[in-house]
Design a protein around this motif. Structure first.
Motif, PDB file in Angstrom:
ATOM      1  N   ILE A  67       0.909 -12.707  42.702  1.00 24.83           N
ATOM      2  CA  ILE A  67       2.881 -11.573  41.889  1.00 24.83           C
ATOM      3  C   ILE A  67       3.516 -11.398  42.642  1.00 24.83           C
ATOM      4  N   PHE A  68       4.960 -12.827  43.129  1.00 24.15           N
ATOM      5  CA  PHE A  68       5.347 -12.732  44.208  1.00 24.15           C
ATOM      6  C   PHE A  68       6.924 -11.255  43.842  1.00 24.15           C
ATOM      7  N   GLU A  69       6.655 -12.190  42.177  1.00 23.00           N
ATOM      8  CA  GLU A  69       8.071 -11.043  42.186  1.00 23.00           C
ATOM      9  C   GLU A  69       7.724 -11.589  40.887  1.00 23.00           C
ATOM     10  N   VAL A  70       8.516 -10.883  39.544  1.00 20.96           N
ATOM     11  CA  VAL A  70       8.488 -10.650  37.821  1.00 20.96           C
ATOM     12  C   VAL A  70      10.107 -10.359  38.019  1.00 20.96           C
ATOM     13  N   ILE A  71      10.871 -12.433  36.558  1.00 21.81           N
ATOM     14  CA  ILE A  71      11.944 -12.508  36.727  1.00 21.81           C
ATOM     15  C   ILE A  71      12.504 -11.939  35.458  1.00 21.81           C
ATOM     16  N   ARG A  72      11.767 -11.770  34.786  1.00 23.36           N
ATOM     17  CA  ARG A  72      11.793 -10.671  33.088  1.00 23.36           C
ATOM     18  C   ARG A  72      10.439 -10.301  32.249  1.00 23.36           C
ATOM     19  N   SER A  73      10.620  -9.458  32.576  1.00 23.14           N
ATOM     20  CA  SER A  73       9.459  -8.906  31.507  1.00 23.14           C
ATOM     21  C   SER A  73       9.448  -9.447  30.684  1.00 23.14           C
ATOM     22  N   PRO A  74       8.651  -8.621  29.321  1.00 20.75           N
ATOM     23  CA  PRO A  74       8.647  -8.972  28.030  1.00 20.75           C
ATOM     24  C   PRO A  74       9.749  -7.668  27.563  1.00 20.75           C
ATOM     25  N   VAL A  75       9.989  -7.909  26.463  1.00 13.66           N
ATOM     26  CA  VAL A  75      10.951  -6.954  26.117  1.00 13.66           C
ATOM     27  C   VAL A  75      10.097  -6.556  24.641  1.00 13.66           C
ATOM     28  N   ALA A  76      10.395  -4.847  24.702  1.00 13.67           N
ATOM     29  CA  ALA A  76       9.544  -4.352  24.149  1.00 13.67           C
ATOM     30  C   ALA A  76      10.012  -4.651  22.244  1.00 13.67           C
ATOM     31  N   GLU A  77       9.066  -5.245  21.743  1.00 11.60           N
ATOM     32  CA  GLU A  77       9.484  -5.329  19.550  1.00 11.60           C
ATOM     33  C   GLU A  77       9.286  -4.382  19.095  1.00 11.60           C
ATOM     34  N   GLU A  78      11.074  -3.513  18.427  1.00 13.91           N
ATOM     35  CA  GLU A  78      10.647  -3.193  17.779  1.00 13.91           C
ATOM     36  C   GLU A  78      10.283  -2.993  16.595  1.00 13.91           C
ATOM     37  N   LYS A  79       9.054  -2.501  15.748  1.00  8.43           N
ATOM     38  CA  LYS A  79       8.899  -2.658  14.484  1.00  8.43           C
ATOM     39  C   LYS A  79       9.895  -2.246  13.596  1.00  8.43           C
ATOM     40  N   PRO A  80      10.195  -2.691  12.517  1.00 10.10           N
ATOM     41  CA  PRO A  80      10.763  -2.206  11.534  1.00 10.10           C
ATOM     42  C   PRO A  80      10.372  -1.220  10.613  1.00 10.10           C
ATOM     43  N   ALA A  81      10.868  -0.201  10.043  1.00  6.14           N
ATOM     44  CA  ALA A  81      10.547   0.808   9.193  1.00  6.14           C
ATOM     45  C   ALA A  81       9.459   0.520   8.657  1.00  6.14           C
ATOM     46  N   PRO A  82       8.410   0.789   7.956  1.00  3.73           N
ATOM     47  CA  PRO A  82       7.793   0.464   6.860  1.00  3.73           C
ATOM     48  C   PRO A  82       8.231   0.832   5.814  1.00  3.73           C
ATOM     49  N   VAL A  83       8.529  -0.684   4.747  1.00  2.00           N
ATOM     50  CA  VAL A  83       8.856  -0.356   3.450  1.00  2.00           C
ATOM     51  C   VAL A  83       7.534  -0.061   1.741  1.00  2.00           C
ATOM     52  N   PRO A  84       8.262   0.886   1.713  1.00  4.48           N
ATOM     53  CA  PRO A  84       7.565   1.087   1.005  1.00  4.48           C
ATOM     54  C   PRO A  84       7.046   0.592  -0.634  1.00  4.48           C
TER      55      PRO A  84
END
Length: 81
Positions: A45-62
């Motif tokens: 691996i020479f260079e990382v062009i784009r790292s993965p985006v951390a997905e925000e999990k929605p608050a659990p619905v009661p």
């Protein structure tokens, strides 16, 4: 696929192993029967062009309240005292 450094024909990977977390050593064999050269390469691996985006999990619905089979006072007459 790599090209053979001797005859420039296709060379396929026969086996590989990780040297470190970011470097892999591959063993190639030329597909040209008259050449049949074998050689190894290092893939890294020479260079990382784009790292993965951390997905925000929605608050659990009661969960919605479950309906019970009976409702208090449902079968009572409103005229009864």
């Amino acid at each position: 696929m790599m090209c053979c450094p001797f005859c420039r024909q296709a060379a396929h990977v026969r086996t590989s192993r990780y040297m470190s977390e970011n470097v892999k050593e591959r063993y190639h064999q030329c597909q040209n029967l008259e050449c049949s050269a074998t050689f190894k390469t290092h893939e890294s691996i020479f260079e990382v062009i784009r790292s993965p985006v951390a997905e925000e999990k929605p608050a659990p619905v009661p969960p919605a309240p479950t309906a019970t089979g009976r409702v208090k006072g449902c079968y009572r007459s409103p005229f009864r005292h």
